[in-house]
Design a protein around this motif. Structure first.
Motif, mmCIF file in Angstrom:
data_model
loop_
_atom_site.group_PDB
_atom_site.id
_atom_site.type_symbol
_atom_site.label_atom_id
_atom_site.label_comp_id
_atom_site.label_asym_id
_atom_site.label_seq_id
_atom_site.Cartn_x
_atom_site.Cartn_y
_atom_site.Cartn_z
ATOM 1 N N ASN A 98 0.725 -1.150 -0.060
ATOM 2 C CA ASN A 98 -0.178 0.092 -0.021
ATOM 3 C C ASN A 98 0.830 1.230 -0.076
ATOM 4 O O ASN A 98 0.576 2.225 -0.698
ATOM 5 N N SER A 99 1.909 1.352 0.869
ATOM 6 C CA SER A 99 2.708 2.465 1.025
ATOM 7 C C SER A 99 3.511 2.813 -0.316
ATOM 8 O O SER A 99 3.605 3.610 -0.741
ATOM 9 N N PHE A 100 3.892 1.609 -0.905
ATOM 10 C CA PHE A 100 4.620 1.594 -2.140
ATOM 11 C C PHE A 100 3.600 2.131 -3.350
ATOM 12 O O PHE A 100 4.205 2.890 -4.157
ATOM 13 N N ILE A 101 2.401 1.733 -3.651
ATOM 14 C CA ILE A 101 1.444 2.122 -4.368
ATOM 15 C C ILE A 101 1.261 3.698 -4.053
ATOM 16 O O ILE A 101 1.551 4.446 -5.239
ATOM 17 N N VAL A 102 0.992 4.369 -2.987
ATOM 18 C CA VAL A 102 0.662 5.488 -2.686
ATOM 19 C C VAL A 102 2.048 6.314 -3.043
ATOM 20 O O VAL A 102 1.920 7.351 -3.571
ATOM 21 N N SER A 103 3.013 5.816 -2.352
ATOM 22 C CA SER A 103 4.514 6.787 -2.518
ATOM 23 C C SER A 103 4.911 7.025 -3.752
ATOM 24 O O SER A 103 5.260 7.895 -4.448
ATOM 25 N N THR A 104 4.849 5.748 -4.612
ATOM 26 C CA THR A 104 5.291 5.790 -6.170
ATOM 27 C C THR A 104 4.381 6.767 -6.812
ATOM 28 O O THR A 104 4.910 7.439 -7.635
ATOM 29 N N GLY A 105 2.781 6.318 -6.707
ATOM 30 C CA GLY A 105 2.127 7.050 -7.389
ATOM 31 C C GLY A 105 2.232 8.783 -7.227
ATOM 32 O O GLY A 105 2.077 9.490 -8.027
ATOM 33 N N ALA A 106 2.067 9.115 -5.923
ATOM 34 C CA ALA A 106 2.370 10.356 -5.688
ATOM 35 C C ALA A 106 3.719 11.005 -5.966
ATOM 36 O O ALA A 106 3.704 12.084 -6.504
ATOM 37 N N LYS B 188 -9.766 4.733 -0.295
ATOM 38 C CA LYS B 188 -9.462 4.696 -1.637
ATOM 39 C C LYS B 188 -7.816 5.379 -1.738
ATOM 40 O O LYS B 188 -7.780 6.331 -1.243
ATOM 41 N N LEU B 189 -6.817 4.541 -1.955
ATOM 42 C CA LEU B 189 -5.580 4.854 -1.977
ATOM 43 C C LEU B 189 -5.192 5.988 -3.156
ATOM 44 O O LEU B 189 -4.447 6.721 -2.674
ATOM 45 N N PHE B 190 -6.278 5.956 -4.146
ATOM 46 C CA PHE B 190 -6.348 6.936 -5.169
ATOM 47 C C PHE B 190 -6.367 8.324 -4.588
ATOM 48 O O PHE B 190 -5.608 9.408 -4.980
ATOM 49 N N ALA B 191 -7.097 8.329 -3.619
ATOM 50 C CA ALA B 191 -7.265 9.855 -2.858
ATOM 51 C C ALA B 191 -6.090 10.302 -2.138
ATOM 52 O O ALA B 191 -6.073 11.618 -1.852
ATOM 53 N N LEU B 192 -5.100 9.473 -2.023
ATOM 54 C CA LEU B 192 -3.888 10.162 -1.391
ATOM 55 C C LEU B 192 -2.905 10.344 -2.348
ATOM 56 O O LEU B 192 -1.873 10.867 -2.218
ATOM 57 N N ILE B 193 -3.090 9.837 -3.691
ATOM 58 C CA ILE B 193 -2.074 9.884 -4.976
ATOM 59 C C ILE B 193 -2.516 11.338 -5.573
ATOM 60 O O ILE B 193 -1.426 12.079 -5.801
ATOM 61 N N VAL B 194 -3.370 11.483 -5.951
ATOM 62 C CA VAL B 194 -4.071 12.621 -7.026
ATOM 63 C C VAL B 194 -3.702 13.875 -6.252
ATOM 64 O O VAL B 194 -3.087 14.648 -6.978
ATOM 65 N N PRO B 195 -4.043 14.116 -5.052
ATOM 66 C CA PRO B 195 -3.567 15.497 -4.744
ATOM 67 C C PRO B 195 -2.151 15.892 -4.952
ATOM 68 O O PRO B 195 -1.757 17.119 -5.041
ATOM 69 N N ALA B 196 -1.364 14.964 -5.102
ATOM 70 C CA ALA B 196 0.198 15.192 -5.166
ATOM 71 C C ALA B 196 0.476 15.886 -6.325
ATOM 72 O O ALA B 196 1.550 16.657 -6.559
ATOM 73 N N THR C 90 -4.039 -0.340 -10.508
ATOM 74 C CA THR C 90 -4.988 -1.203 -9.719
ATOM 75 C C THR C 90 -5.528 -0.633 -8.611
ATOM 76 O O THR C 90 -6.570 -1.061 -7.895
ATOM 77 N N ALA C 91 -4.948 0.421 -7.893
ATOM 78 C CA ALA C 91 -5.478 1.083 -6.626
ATOM 79 C C ALA C 91 -6.738 1.886 -6.947
ATOM 80 O O ALA C 91 -7.825 1.801 -6.409
#
Lengths: 290, 479, 331
Positions: free
Chosen positions: A86-94, A151-159, B18-19
């Motif tokens: 999860n952290s990896f998804i959020v951090s790389t995405g962001a 939604k992990l999405f919600a932590l990525i897009v604001p970046a 996927t997220a």
């Protein structure tokens, strides 16, 4: 590179010079030890048994309890793999969002002339000042009402809107982006998006890598927003998991706790050392550019 | 480097897709628990469907591993049930008040099927602001006629009844308290380890208790580990709770905690530890600064905390005892003041789509009085027996019927039957001094008391600051 | 050179300027600006209670939440703590970062192995604050813990263990130290980046003038670092005034509120206890005002000092040049 290798002036090499050198290195080594010691204690304690830690919490000699600690640790309802992914998804995405779009925004400011350019840059400097906690309550209520919690999405897009990265990229770009090259590309008939993606971006690599480290680290370590936006255990990021590592206060297995802390740190070490050459080389910012 | 970066980019793009798509594939994260390869989708709002080969997920929230452990046991005993359901437990400690905010958010997001609440905040979930999230036991398919049959203590029922008069939560323990002391130290100081005689040395009343503390100190012992030990005895003997008519009320018995705690500190009668922290556990194993005579606590403190922290080490493979620690050196006697402490209530979520399953488990935990019911196993040490088949730790339970047919002899207490002391102590358990915000208020109170006892501020300042803190945090003003 | 560049760009390209900032602006408006407005509005409503999303504007005294927050002693303490802890952490941090920057960018006396030092110094920053807080909590445990172990049994400095968790001063110092320890490497790297961007010609000129290392650092490096220093100051100020993770996880704001920061206070108001969203929103906006004022002061101070320093430098340069010319002509 601004650093040029001059011969050290001969006059400086007196006893005073060597004294200064010794002091410098002693101090640097002291700082290095200070920066590393807690990690060493953490890693060593991950191998020690509970009673060893209780009687002597500091030791430089590893214990033999790693296997037992691992057993206790995996018995906890603490899932490192989930947290890490999860952290990896959020951090790389962001990180991608923030570095790519910030460079794009900075490019818009440096490479083009438009009416509100100055005002926009001033606006970004002002936006820098709005603390994330100010928006957190509104953010929570907003995300909650549109069903974006968990939604992990919600932590990525604001970046995508990262003012400090824009600032940093703009500083770098104004020193390192030769307009002539862009112009000749234009004459060759390249579109503006191609110019940005294929010419400007590669030139920004050192600064992007540095910002990528910073963005990745700050996203990886972010606790406040995930803490209020994520409630589903399967979506928990590493910091939330770590903050709940003492999950069961009625049973204390210090060795296992230290092991858990170590595991949260190791993946980051790997990524950090991969990118660390950019830390070593340093990135030149245009400090005096207006 | 270029490769590393592009790999990173590719991975993250994949990952963020996927997220975004997690609506339908929540299990994009491989779970290390072996039985999770198939799980129902928790976030879908579809009506409950018959499990077609897929297991449904029971989301259990608790502040210790105790309740999740019970669910696991229930599944072990009922393979049919286990074939249909998987448990996903979220265990968050109550330290630093972390459990409630997390649970509240999860309840709002319909992420809970079954949850546990402690005496310090059960009222919020059964009668207060969060009562709307609790499903009445009837809706879970529980036969509430059994409450009478099982002779469940009335206070447990009262606390677990919502404002509409529906039962939403029951406990499984009885939490009357005792004084749990070291036999070897009792012999050294008082010349006997007989509970009847030790009881007369340390009580009744705090004056006798401090006389005993002085005697213990002469021989280099402390009477308790830290101020938290006497706090739990004091907290629940008070006549009124923290909040009376929406105003903060400091019961004189609770106010006395300031003075008693100061006395312990000034006379060096304890190791100045804080409950639930390293030093406190060390005193259970006798490895602290000085040896500690005893702890205040209900049977669960022995069962759940002391036996695991007494320093006994048993080799898992051979069953050989490598270290005894303080195991077997303990005994229980009546405390100087009667009290009760804690207790866990079990609730089902109104939004749960697995109400029947939740009901089955809760009924087994709280109302089943048979020998395969949780309470019988809990009271007789058959819930988690030792490797060699002897009874494991025991506890006092809520059902009078079960207590009547249970036996409380435990090795940890050198073979003493602890029920002789704990069962009469249950008369002190009542719910009349609980409030929904006890956890927050207790934290503020104990923080200020520690400031006073460590000499950082005066008694009056501590009380004033306590009132201020509660008013600032909870908007509850002092009387 | 700059004006020449601007002329190359044709006016028709201006639309790409707008096009390229669209993602930033859109995301900013949706995820940052809208929530900010929402928060501002909530501060004037009765929105409170567990998971409540319904609210009405306050009737009568619309500033009731602000008044109650301003009178809230815990909030006052929290704001004071935040500023005190930030200063306690920032002054040593920027001083050390400057010193290291001076050493690592020194052109005459180079530091061998500076790469490895840089990597190590930045390391504390990559660790999750949650991990750091738990680690330091374990390090300072009382009565038995590594630090107490060291002070009593190993070194024998103290007779008995010291309770770091009960002392307000010790707790503040430890939190400030953790912040310092985590961030000095980051600050150092930003500053080094700034120094590397300074035109080498300036340094060469200074060398010719015979300026020594200390003079070069204070007369050339620092004035030329203006923008980067301001950036560091402002981001650190904002980060510092929003300090949350460490104080929350180290001692949960205690003992006796001594490490409770404004963010911890806001979190407690909004997301625990009675869920006072409205009061927390008011507190957030007040914090925003504090930060805006502090930043404005920084901008003002930096600009003035810098302009003055630059002017002085230019004057000196002119003087030196004049002298050189004079001496040459004299010769």
């Amino acid at each position: 590179m601004a650093k040029t290798n001059y011969d050290e002036p001969k006059s400086a090499k007196g006893p005073l010079f060597y004294g200064y050198k010794v002091f410098q290195y002693v101090f640097l080594i002291f700082l290095a030890v200070m920066s590393l010691l807690p990690f060493v204690i953490m890693i060593i304690n991950a191998t020690r048994s509970r009673s060893q830690i209780e009687s002597h919490a500091i030791s430089l000699i590893p214990g033999t309890n790693l296997a037992t600690n691992w057993k206790v640790f995996t018995g906890k309802s603490f899932n490192v793999t989930t947290g890490f992914i999860n952290s990896f998804i959020v951090s790389t995405g962001a990180t991608i969002c923030s570095v790519y779009f910030s460079t794009m925004t900075a490019f818009a400011i440096v490479a083009y002339d438009w009416k509100f350019k100055k005002a926009f840059f001033a606006f970004i400097m002002a936006v820098l000042m709005i603390p994330p906690q100010v928006t957190s309550i509104g953010m929570y209520q907003f995300m909650y009402s549109i069903g974006m919690t968990n939604k992990l999405f919600a932590l990525i897009v604001p970046a995508v809107a990262a003012p400090s990265t824009v600032f940093f990229m703009r500083q770098y770009m104004s020193g390192a982006l030769p307009m002539e090259i862009l112009q000749s590309a234009r004459i060759d008939g390249a579109g503006e998006f191609r110019i940005f993606n294929q010419i400007a971006l590669p030139m920004m690599k050192p600064a992007m890598a540095t910002q990528a480290i910073f963005a990745f680290v700050s996203s990886w370590n972010n606790l406040f927003l995930p803490l209020i936006l994520l409630t589903d255990k399967k979506k928990f990021t590493m910091p939330i998991m770590v903050s709940q590592l003492n999950g069961d206060i009625y049973k204390t297995e210090y060795g296992a706790v230290y092991l858990g802390l170590t595991l949260t740190v190791l993946p980051l070490f790997v990524i950090y050392f991969l990118l660390s050459k950019y830390i070593i080389a340093g990135v030149a910012l245009g400090g005096v550019k207006e | 480097m270029k490769k590393a970066l592009s790999l990173l980019a590719a991975l993250s793009l994949m990952a963020s897709f996927t997220a975004c798509g997690t609506d339908t594939t929540p299990a994009s994260t491989p779970d290390s628990t072996p039985d999770s390869q198939s799980e129902a989708d928790p976030s879908s709002t579809e009506p409950p469907v018959e499990p077609s080969g897929d297991k449904r997920e029971l989301k259990v929230w608790a502040f210790t591993t105790e309740v999740p452990g019970m669910v696991t046991k229930f599944m072990d005993l009922n393979p049919d049930f286990a074939a249909q359901y998987d448990m996903k437990e979220s265990v968050i400690a109550t330290t630093d008040g972390a459990y409630q905010p997390a649970l509240d958010a999860a309840l709002a997001g319909d992420e809970v099927d079954m949850y546990a609440a402690e005496a310090a905040f059960i009222l919020k979930y059964s009668q207060g602001e969060a009562a709307k999230y609790a499903a009445p036991y009837e809706d879970l398919g529980i036969d509430i006629g059994k409450v009478k049959e099982a002779e469940i203590a009335q206070y447990t029922v009262d606390i677990g009844t919502n404002p509409d008069g529906k039962l939403v939560g029951l406990g499984y323990q009885a939490t009357g308290g005792a004084y749990i002391y070291r036999r070897s130290i009792a012999k050294d100081v008082f010349g006997t380890d007989d509970p009847a005689k030790v009881k007369a040395e340390i009580g009744p009343g705090w004056d006798k208790f401090f006389e005993a503390a002085a005697k213990l100190k002469e021989k280099g012992y402390g009477i308790v580990s830290g101020d938290g030990d006497i706090w739990h005895a004091i907290e629940n003997i008070s006549d009124k709770g923290w909040v009376v008519d929406d105003k903060l009320h400091i019961d004189p018995k609770r106010e006395e905690f300031l003075d008693l705690s100061k006395k312990l500190m000034d006379n060096d009668y304890h190791n100045d530890t804080q409950d639930w922290q390293e030093g406190w556990f060390a005193d259970m194993a006798g490895t602290g600064k000085k040896q500690i005579f005893g702890f205040f606590g209900p049977a669960w403190l022995i069962n759940y905390t002391m036996s695991g922290n007494c320093g006994r080490e048993v080799d898992e493979e051979t069953g050989e005892v490598k270290a005894e620690g303080t195991w077997g050196d303990w005994a229980v006697c009546e405390p100087p003041v009667g009290f009760f402490w804690g207790g866990t209530w079990v609730l089902g979520a109104a939004s749960s789509q697995n109400k029947e399953a939740v009901g089955d488990i809760i009924e087994w935990i709280t109302l089943d009085t048979s020998e395969t019911g949780l309470q019988y196993m809990w009271a007789n040490g058959t819930f988690a027996p030792n490797e060699d088949g002897t009874p494991g730790t025991k506890d006092t339970v809520a059902s009078g019927v079960v207590m009547a047919k249970s036996d409380g002899k435990v090795d940890f207490l050198g073979g003493q039957n602890m029920f002789d002391v704990f069962v009469p102590a249950n008369q002190f358990a009542n719910g009349k001094n609980l409030t929904p915000y006890d956890e927050d208020i207790n934290t503020a109170w104990r923080d200020q008391v520690r400031q006073y006892t460590s000499g950082q501020k005066t008694r009056d300042a501590a009380i004033a600051d306590f009132k201020q803190a509660v008013s600032d945090k909870l908007a509850i003003d002092a009387e | 050179m700059k004006s020449a560049q601007s002329r190359i760009k044709s006016i028709s390209n201006a639309k790409y300027g707008y096009l390229f900032i669209i993602p930033f602006v859109l995301v900013y408006l949706i995820f940052h600006f809208y929530p900010t407005i929402y928060t501002t509005v909530l501060g004037f409503t009765d929105c409170k209670g567990l998971n409540n999303t319904e609210w009405n504007l306050l009737k009568g005294n619309i500033f009731a939440n602000y008044q109650s927050i301003l009178q809230n002693k815990s909030f006052q303490t929290a704001v004071k703590n935040t500023i005190v802890i930030w200063i306690m952490n920032f002054i040593p941090q920027i001083t050390l970062a400057m010193l290291l920057t001076a050493w690592f960018t020194a052109r005459r006396i180079t530091v061998k192995g500076q790469g490895i030092f840089k990597v190590i110094f930045y390391m504390p920053n990559i660790i999750t604050a949650a991990t750091i807080a738990i680690l330091f909590h374990a390090l300072f445990s009382y009565p038995t813990g590594p630090v107490n172990d060291l002070l009593t049994k190993r070194l024998g400095i103290l007779e008995g263990s010291y309770n770091f968790f009960i002392s307000k001063t010790a707790s503040k110092i430890i939190v400030a130290f953790i912040q310092f320890w985590t961030w000095y490497g980051y600050t150092m790297i930003i500053l080094i980046s700034g120094v590397l961007g300074i035109n080498p010609d300036i340094y060469e000129a200074a060398d010719i003038d015979g300026a020594n290392g200390v003079q070069i650092f204070f007369r050339i490096t620092i004035p030329n670092l203006k923008t980067v220093l301001l950036f560091t100051l402002v981001t650190s100020l904002i980060g510092g005034l929003n300090m949350f993770d460490i104080p929350k996880l180290y001692l949960n704001g205690g003992p006796d509120n001594s490490t409770k920061t404004a963010s911890v206070f806001i979190y407690e108001q909004a997301f625990s206890g009675k869920y006072l969203y409205n009061r927390a929103s008011a507190a957030s906006m007040l914090m925003f005002i504090v930060i805006a004022i502090c930043s404005a002061i920084l901008f003002y101070l930096m600009r003035d000092k810098d302009a003055a320093a630059l002017a002085k430098l230019k004057k000196q340069e002119r003087k030196a040049a004049a002298q050189r010319a004079k001496s040459q002509s004299w010769r």
